[in-house]
Write an enzyme that holds these catalytic residues in place. Structure first.
Site, PDB file in Angstrom:
ATOM      1  N   GLY A  28       5.115   5.032   5.405  1.00 50.44           N
ATOM      2  CA  GLY A  28       5.090   6.282   6.147  1.00 50.44           C
ATOM      3  C   GLY A  28       6.487   6.611   6.628  1.00 50.44           C
ATOM      4  N   LEU A  32       0.811  -1.225   0.000  1.00 53.24           N
ATOM      5  CA  LEU A  32       0.000   0.000   0.000  1.00 53.24           C
ATOM      6  C   LEU A  32       0.836   1.262   0.000  1.00 53.24           C
ATOM      7  CD1 LEU A  32      -2.797  -0.986   2.572  1.00 53.24           C
ATOM      8  CD2 LEU A  32      -2.868  -1.115   0.063  1.00 53.24           C
ATOM      9  N   GLY A  33       1.990   1.204   0.638  1.00 56.67           N
ATOM     10  CA  GLY A  33       2.817   2.400   0.718  1.00 56.67           C
ATOM     11  C   GLY A  33       3.618   2.406   1.995  1.00 56.67           C
ATOM     12  N   LYS A  52       2.046  -3.840   9.054  1.00 56.08           N
ATOM     13  CA  LYS A  52       3.014  -2.753   9.079  1.00 56.08           C
ATOM     14  C   LYS A  52       4.362  -3.305   9.521  1.00 56.08           C
ATOM     15  CE  LYS A  52       3.900   1.758  11.249  1.00 56.08           C
ATOM     16  NZ  LYS A  52       3.396   2.758  12.213  1.00 56.08           N
ATOM     17  N   ASP A 100       1.622  12.554  18.049  1.00 56.15           N
ATOM     18  CA  ASP A 100       1.871  12.778  16.618  1.00 56.15           C
ATOM     19  C   ASP A 100       0.547  12.754  15.857  1.00 56.15           C
ATOM     20  OD1 ASP A 100       3.405  13.255  14.355  1.00 56.15           O
ATOM     21  OD2 ASP A 100       3.725  11.119  13.951  1.00 56.15           O
ATOM     22  N   PHE A 111       7.999   5.638   9.305  1.00 52.37           N
ATOM     23  CA  PHE A 111       8.755   4.583   9.985  1.00 52.37           C
ATOM     24  C   PHE A 111       8.459   3.186   9.470  1.00 52.37           C
ATOM     25  CE2 PHE A 111       8.037   8.000  13.119  1.00 52.37           C
ATOM     26  CZ  PHE A 111       9.351   8.422  13.257  1.00 52.37           C
ATOM     27  N   GLY A 112       7.439   3.010   8.631  1.00 54.73           N
ATOM     28  CA  GLY A 112       7.114   1.648   8.250  1.00 54.73           C
ATOM     29  C   GLY A 112       6.441   1.538   6.903  1.00 54.73           C
ATOM     30  N   ARG A 113       6.514   0.320   6.357  1.00 56.84           N
ATOM     31  CA  ARG A 113       5.826  -0.012   5.120  1.00 56.84           C
ATOM     32  C   ARG A 113       4.533  -0.747   5.470  1.00 56.84           C
ATOM     33  NH1 ARG A 113      11.303  -1.745   3.971  1.00 56.84           N
ATOM     34  NH2 ARG A 113      12.336  -0.131   2.730  1.00 56.84           N
ATOM     35  N   VAL A 114       3.485  -0.507   4.698  1.00 53.13           N
ATOM     36  CA  VAL A 114       2.177  -1.069   5.009  1.00 53.13           C
ATOM     37  C   VAL A 114       1.704  -1.930   3.843  1.00 53.13           C
ATOM     38  CG1 VAL A 114      -0.197  -0.580   5.670  1.00 53.13           C
ATOM     39  CG2 VAL A 114       1.641   0.925   6.451  1.00 53.13           C
TER      40      VAL A 114
END
Length: 751
Positions: free
Chosen positions: A501, A498-499, A520, A604, A503-506
């Site tokens: 952020g 999906l993409g 994640k 955050d 700190f992580g890939r989802v």
């Protein structure tokens, strides 16, 4: 309520079981004749009525009870008239302690008044007092005398061992009714029967083998027939009337012990003797009995105590494991230092070895018949079973610590339950066994609990998975960007990238059950990523609310990842209709309010961290969240455009729940205006946050005038000028919601 009913039923079952055991232990035979075993002077733990070991006399006591007598014991002196007068017969099995002259006088008075005394001895040596042995001193006071320093042996009539002799010289007498021969086991003889009538005598080829002291200080016979040794026939068993009472003398306690009692007619001789001493007629037949009886003395209470302990431990384990299953996801996790991990591993290994040493080598003695004081295979079986279970549980724990870097809480609790039960077992049931130092196993079992307690402490401080600093996250460097790691292929299918952020890939994927989830995985492997991951799952796992994205699961092995609720997407940057904006902020505030109630600050809050699923808005990504304990905390790492003044400069204080209110105010501002309050380079943004006021939303979007007071109060640089809590903000927003259906009321009544 249901749990309360279950507990009530369990308590009733325990109560009913206790009453059954107590009634069983208190039931008495039809005959009221009472036999007291004086164990206050027994030789160690030998010849005691509860002892099921080779040298115990539990079979003899059970035989008496099975054949119409009530049996009790006294294991603490002194003997008193009050104790003696309640019993018809007193049995003294090789008395060994120093009875006082007054106690012996009480015993003489007891027999003179009609009581019966079965005085059972054993060979003894110089180290036991020669002819002045306590046992012989009691016999002397009734006019008899036993030979000391000797054993009876007979080369023609022994039955495998020279001190186990077959005796056929038996006088017809009530004591010898229905008995033609006996085996006299390890006995001595009467050097002077006094006024007593000898009813059993050894053969003419027997002799008394003198004993000599070994270098270790113990008496031993040489089994050689020497000219200076007394030869048979030798008196072995005698009886006499004394005043109104009666006495029986014999020098072979072994003939009444469990190992030998049914090998000849010694058991009938014992029953005949007690019947004669209690003035009963001698039956033509007797019932046999086993080594164990719940109704013997207070043994029923001991057994019921052991069973109740087992029940409580089992119930405790059931409730603990049930609770552990509930809180597994909410368990706080924390990385563990390398040195601490290796100390934990070594600590568990060390105590596993110590447990093996405690449970197994001693069996070489317990199963050795030549070890007269220690031979007890029953206790050996108990040790072997307990030891094997201990090694099984500890082996599983060690395997998981070493190869899976995880502490299996279930087996840790099993080990604790096992050791607690065994410690209680040795306390409640220790009297059943011959081993004289039962305290070693009681204390040893409690010491072996130490690693289980340490493991429990580690679980509660670091979680089930032992996250060694940096080790698990180093694997992330080798992962492909857009493909679900192969380590997770066995758990998920149809994965779609999906993409990513900050700190992580989802990924979107389906579980084996077919449920849509989001996965994640941290995209970096530095210390900061590790810290964020640990913080996120530790705090997020404690949150379950409709307006918070659900955390389903997380793992450290085979790689660190989070399994969470799949949402269609996050908020996009840009202007939203006012009614939708209010709905988004209202629902997000509800989720954050719940988190604040758990003492967790998000830290955050931004549009990309607010997700939507089936029309419901949910707060996600708790990587920068912090636990509070009533004090302010330091929150760092927030996205610059959404950072609160206190996250940038300590002049504005430390972060608390009002930090989330400020950030939610920025999201609200962005939703109604389509732009952020402060934009530009990071230094410019930080400077504006600290020194400038944002442009009022209504200057950008006139429709925003309705909620502008709320937004500007949220964005106040001074914390105490903002809403004091998220609940206050929620109450304010509720004025813009229609009652009941939470749709937006855009026009307020003019007042």
């Amino acid at each position: 309520m249901r749990n309360s009913h279950i507990r009530t039923k369990l308590l009733l079952i325990i109560l009913i079981f206790s009453l059954i055991v107590i009634s069983l232990s208190s039931c008495t035979a039809q005959d009221t004749k009472s036999v007291l075993f004086d164990e206050s002077g027994s030789y160690g733990k030998l010849y005691t009525i509860y002892n099921t070991g080779a040298s115990g006399t539990s079979v003899f006591a059970n035989l008496l009870q099975e054949n119409g007598f009530t049996v009790s014991k006294i294991d603490n002196g002194p003997l008193t008239p009050e104790i003696l007068e309640d019993h018809d017969v007193v049995v003294m099995m090789f008395p060994y302690r120093n009875y006082t002259d007054q106690e012996i006088n009480y015993l003489i008075e007891y027999v003179s008044s009609g009581g019966g005394l079965l005085l059972v001895g054993n060979p003894w040596g110089v180290e036991d007092g020669d002819s002045n042995s306590i046992y012989n001193k009691i016999a002397n006071d009734f006019g008899a005398n036993f030979a000391y320093n000797v054993l009876v042996v007979d080369p023609n009539e022994n039955i495998g061992l020279s001190n186990f002799i077959k005796v056929t010289d038996i006088v017809s007498n009530p004591l010898t009714s229905n008995i033609n021969e006996i085996y006299y086991m390890q006995g001595t003889y009467l050097s002077n029967p006094g006024c007593s009538t000898v009813v059993i005598t050894s053969g003419k080829d027997s002799w008394a083998d003198n004993l000599f002291l070994t270098p270790e200080g113990y008496s031993q016979n040489n089994q050689l027939r020497e000219s200076n040794e007394t030869r048979g026939p030798l008196p072995l068993y005698s009886a006499m009337e004394y005043g109104k009472g009666k006495i029986v003398f014999t020098g072979s306690a072994a003939s009444f012990t469990n190992l030998y009692i049914y090998r000849s007619n010694g058991w009938k001789l014992g029953l005949n003797s007690v019947n004669w001493l209690s003035n009963n007629s001698i039956p033509s037949e007797y019932k046999t009995a086993g080594v164990f009886s719940l109704s013997l003395g207070d043994l029923g209470y001991m057994v019921s105590g052991t069973i109740l302990l087992a029940i409580f431990i089992i119930i405790g384990l059931f409730l603990i494991l049930k609770q552990e299953k509930k809180v597994e996801l909410s368990r706080v996790i924390k990385t563990i230092k390398n040195w601490k991990y290796y100390v934990l591993m070594g600590f568990n290994l060390l105590f596993t070895i110590l447990g093996a040493i405690m449970f197994f080598p001693v069996n070489l003695i317990l199963f050795d018949r030549t070890q007269f004081l220690y031979y007890d295979p029953y206790f050996g079986y108990a040790l072997i079973i307990t030891g094997l279970l201990f090694l099984l549980f500890n082996g599983i724990i060690l395997f998981n610590i070493i190869f899976r870097e995880r502490i299996p809480a279930k087996y840790n609790y099993f080990n604790m339950g096992l050791l607690l039960f065994f410690a209680g077992f040795t306390i409640f049931m220790g009297s059943l066994f011959s081993f004289p130092l039962m305290e070693i196993f009681t204390i040893g079992s409690l010491i072996l609990l130490v690693p289980s307690v340490v493991n429990y402490w580690i679980i509660h401080g670091h979680g089930y998975d032992l996250i060694i600093e940096g080790k698990e996250f180093n694997r992330l460097a080798k992962l492909s960007v857009k493909t679900l790691p192969y380590e997770l292929h066995a758990l998920y299918q149809d994965a779609i990238y999906l993409g990513e952020g900050g700190f992580g890939r989802v990924y979107r994927a389906k579980t084996l059950e077919g449920n849509d989830v989001a996965i994640k995985i941290p995209k970096s492997f530095d210390k900061r990523a590790e810290k964020i991951f640990i913080s996120e799952v530790s705090n997020w796992s404690q949150l379950e609310h409709p307006n918070i994205v659900k955390l389903y699961n997380f793992k450290i092995l085979p790689i660190p990842y989070i399994e969470m609720e799949y949402c269609e997407g996050s908020l996009e940057h840009g202007k939203k209709p006012l009614d939708e904006s209010i709905k988004i902020i209202y629902e997000s505030a509800n989720g954050l309010s719940y988190a604040h109630g758990k003492n967790i600050i998000h830290g955050d809050v931004k549009t990309s961290n607010i997700m939507s699923h089936n029309g419901v808005y949910k707060v996600s990504d708790w990587g920068l969240s912090k636990m509070t304990t009533g004090e302010s905390v330091t929150l760092s790492g927030a996205t610059p455009q959404y950072a609160a003044p206190e996250q940038i400069s300590h002049e504005f204080g430390k972060s608390d729940e009002r930090t989330d209110i400020y950030q939610l105010g920025i999201v609200f501002y962005e939703l109604v205006t389509g732009q952020l309050p402060f934009e530009g380079e990071m230094a410019v943004v930080y400077g504006s946050i600290l020194t400038s006021d944002p442009v009022p939303p209504s200057h950008i979007n006139p429709q925003a005038q309705l909620v502008e007071p709320i937004i500007m109060k949220c964005l106040n640089k001074i914390k105490k000028e903002r809403y004091n809590s998220m609940e206050q903000l929620i109450l304010e927003l509720e004025d813009y919601l229609k009652p009941g259906d939470e749709t937006i009321l855009l026009e307020k009544d003019d007042e």
